[in-house]
Write a protein that holds these residues in place. Sequence first.
Motif, mmCIF file in Angstrom:
data_model
loop_
_atom_site.group_PDB
_atom_site.id
_atom_site.type_symbol
_atom_site.label_atom_id
_atom_site.label_comp_id
_atom_site.label_asym_id
_atom_site.label_seq_id
_atom_site.Cartn_x
_atom_site.Cartn_y
_atom_site.Cartn_z
ATOM 1 N N LEU A 150 2.200 1.735 -3.446
ATOM 2 C CA LEU A 150 1.108 2.242 -4.276
ATOM 3 C C LEU A 150 0.894 3.736 -4.043
ATOM 4 N N CYS A 151 0.917 4.150 -2.777
ATOM 5 C CA CYS A 151 0.809 5.587 -2.453
ATOM 6 C C CYS A 151 1.924 6.363 -3.138
ATOM 7 N N LEU A 187 1.417 6.570 -7.075
ATOM 8 C CA LEU A 187 0.372 7.537 -7.449
ATOM 9 C C LEU A 187 0.822 8.972 -7.192
ATOM 10 N N LYS A 198 0.831 -1.206 0.000
ATOM 11 C CA LYS A 198 0.000 0.000 0.000
ATOM 12 C C LYS A 198 0.866 1.257 0.000
#
Length: 120
Positions: free
Chosen positions: A12-13, A16, A9
Motif C-alpha cells: 500500500l505504501c 501510494l 501495508k
Amino acid sequence: MNYLKKNFKAVLCGLLTGAVNGLFGGGGGMVVVPLLKNLLGYDEKRAHATAILIIAPVCAASLITYIFGGYFDAGVVIPAALGSVAGGLVGALALNKFPVGLVNAVFIAVMLAAGIRMII
C-alpha cells in the motif's frame, strides 16, 4: 498473519508513493516517509533512509515514462543529476549526525514550505 499484514501495508505504501511520484513527477518521498512512520511504525531516521530506497525504482519507472513521452530537458539532466548525487551523499551522511527531532522538524518545515508555495 503479521507477515501478510506488514507486507500488505508495505505494498500500500508503494502504491501510494508510486502514484504520487508518477502523477506529479516527484514528491513520493513526501508521502512515503509519513506512511512508513505511521503505517509501519518506523522511526524517523529509518523511515527517511528506507524512503530513498523505495523512491529509486519509483523514479526510474517515472523516468522511463517521461523519456518516451518527451517530457524532460536533456540540457539540465546531467548537471542536475550530478548535483542531486552530491546532495544525496551529503544528506545521507548528515542524517547520521543530526538528532531525530531535528530531522523531523526540518522535514516538516520543508513539507509546509512546499505546501504553502503551491497554494500561493
